[in-house]
Design a protein around this motif. Structure first.
Motif, PDB file in Angstrom:
ATOM      1  N   VAL A  64       0.836  -1.188  -0.189  1.00 12.40           N
ATOM      2  CA  VAL A  64      -0.020   0.074   0.263  1.00 12.40           C
ATOM      3  C   VAL A  64       1.029   1.449   0.079  1.00 12.40           C
ATOM      4  O   VAL A  64       0.620   2.055  -0.746  1.00 12.40           O
ATOM      5  CB  VAL A  64      -1.046   0.003   1.149  1.00 12.40           C
ATOM      6  N   ALA A  65       1.695   1.218   0.943  1.00  9.52           N
ATOM      7  CA  ALA A  65       2.725   2.417   1.043  1.00  9.52           C
ATOM      8  C   ALA A  65       3.371   2.682  -0.227  1.00  9.52           C
ATOM      9  O   ALA A  65       3.705   3.648  -0.890  1.00  9.52           O
ATOM     10  CB  ALA A  65       3.595   2.142   2.010  1.00  9.52           C
ATOM     11  N   VAL A  66       3.997   1.596  -0.937  1.00 10.91           N
ATOM     12  CA  VAL A  66       4.500   1.476  -2.211  1.00 10.91           C
ATOM     13  C   VAL A  66       3.789   2.201  -3.389  1.00 10.91           C
ATOM     14  O   VAL A  66       4.250   3.030  -3.964  1.00 10.91           O
ATOM     15  CB  VAL A  66       5.102   0.185  -2.755  1.00 10.91           C
ATOM     16  N   ILE A  67       2.570   1.727  -3.462  1.00  7.05           N
ATOM     17  CA  ILE A  67       1.610   2.448  -4.282  1.00  7.05           C
ATOM     18  C   ILE A  67       1.465   4.003  -4.201  1.00  7.05           C
ATOM     19  O   ILE A  67       1.632   4.710  -5.307  1.00  7.05           O
ATOM     20  CB  ILE A  67       0.446   1.720  -4.456  1.00  7.05           C
ATOM     21  N   PHE A  68       1.328   4.343  -2.911  1.00  3.99           N
ATOM     22  CA  PHE A  68       1.304   5.750  -2.707  1.00  3.99           C
ATOM     23  C   PHE A  68       2.151   6.277  -3.016  1.00  3.99           C
ATOM     24  O   PHE A  68       2.263   7.743  -3.320  1.00  3.99           O
ATOM     25  CB  PHE A  68       0.832   5.967  -1.276  1.00  3.99           C
ATOM     26  N   ILE A  69       3.504   5.810  -2.819  1.00  7.86           N
ATOM     27  CA  ILE A  69       4.505   6.481  -3.047  1.00  7.86           C
ATOM     28  C   ILE A  69       4.830   6.535  -4.513  1.00  7.86           C
ATOM     29  O   ILE A  69       5.310   7.859  -4.954  1.00  7.86           O
ATOM     30  CB  ILE A  69       5.692   6.022  -2.237  1.00  7.86           C
ATOM     31  N   VAL A  70       4.794   5.787  -5.277  1.00  9.36           N
ATOM     32  CA  VAL A  70       5.014   5.596  -6.700  1.00  9.36           C
ATOM     33  C   VAL A  70       3.835   6.805  -7.150  1.00  9.36           C
ATOM     34  O   VAL A  70       3.991   7.462  -7.999  1.00  9.36           O
ATOM     35  CB  VAL A  70       4.528   4.281  -7.368  1.00  9.36           C
TER      36      VAL A  70
END
Length: 260
Positions: A64-70
């Protein structure tokens, strides 16, 4: 009336209120378990332990964090699909967070360390999720909303900490509405509806009210308004638990004093 009798009466009055307040939650939980129990049995047959299920939930929250950061690094501020997919993954991660306890119960694999491991990874999962949300909002210049996301993160941690600290002092402290399941469901649905809403009303939709020089609603508000609600009511829940713990501690101390 003797002091000890007064204390006993207070305890009885509190216990009478509790079943009614928790009846709807118990009914809802039983309904959910009827749906997920077949999946729980499948996980047990596949060899999943409660700790493995907990770890899976944590890994999904990292995703989830990776998706938001991307999404935050994307130059297209209007592409809200990142928010929608992150919301979907939050819901999946929340499902695994809920299943670990059921796997432990149905698989007869409960342990004291497992309970601790679950609590610690739940906190990490929530912090990582909010990290991604704050990064996304700040990257796309939703500065006020990023502040509310940070306040919501503080409130979420304090809801859990207040309960843990109170129970460490021998007092039950489970009051308040915005506990972890409610928080997860609210953020997940907000993210998914934001992604879906962007494809229906458009990612750049803005609502203006005559006489107000700025828009009062935009597509991103589908996600940021629930975050603001969390920022308020998680802290209200933490404070409510604190006051309830105070009353319980005082009652416990009066009870001990009456026995001396």
């Amino acid at each position: 009336m003797e002091t000890s009798e007064k204390i006993e009466l207070e305890v009885q009055q509190k216990s009478k209120k509790a079943p009614g307040e928790k009846a709807w939650k118990t009914f809802l939980q039983q309904g959910i378990y009827k749906i997920v129990n077949p999946f729980v049995r499948l996980l047990i047959r596949l060899g999943f332990t409660p700790n493995a299920v907990t770890t899976t939930g944590f890994i999904l929250n990292v995703g989830v964090a990776v998706i938001f950061i991307v999404g935050g690094e994307s130059d297209n501020r209007s592409d809200l699909s990142y928010v929608g997919w992150a919301g979907f993954l939050i819901m999946m991660a929340g499902l695994f967070d809920m299943l670990d306890g059921q796997v432990a119960r149905m698989g007869n694999m409960g342990s004291t360390f497992g309970a601790l491991f679950d609590s610690v990874l739940d906190r990490y999962s929530e912090l990582v999720m909010f990290l991604g949300i704050c990064y996304y909002l700040m990257s796309h210049h939703y500065f006020l909303s990023s502040l509310f996301a940070f306040i919501a993160m503080i409130g979420s941690m304090m809801v859990s900490y207040t309960r843990a600290r109170a129970e460490g002092l021998g007092v039950e402290c489970k009051g308040g509405f915005f506990q972890r399941p409610e928080r997860v469901v609210l953020i997940a649905l907000a993210g998914m509806f934001c992604g879906i809403g962007s494809s229906i009303i458009g990612p750049d939709y803005k609502l203006y009210v005559p006489g107000i020089p700025f828009h009062v609603f935009e597509t991103m508000s589908i996600f940021t308004i629930p975050i603001t609600i969390l920022a308020i009511f998680t802290n209200v829940t933490a404070f409510t638990r604190l006051t309830e713990a105070k009353k319980a501690i005082e009652l416990k101390e009066r009870n001990l004093a009456g026995k001396v």
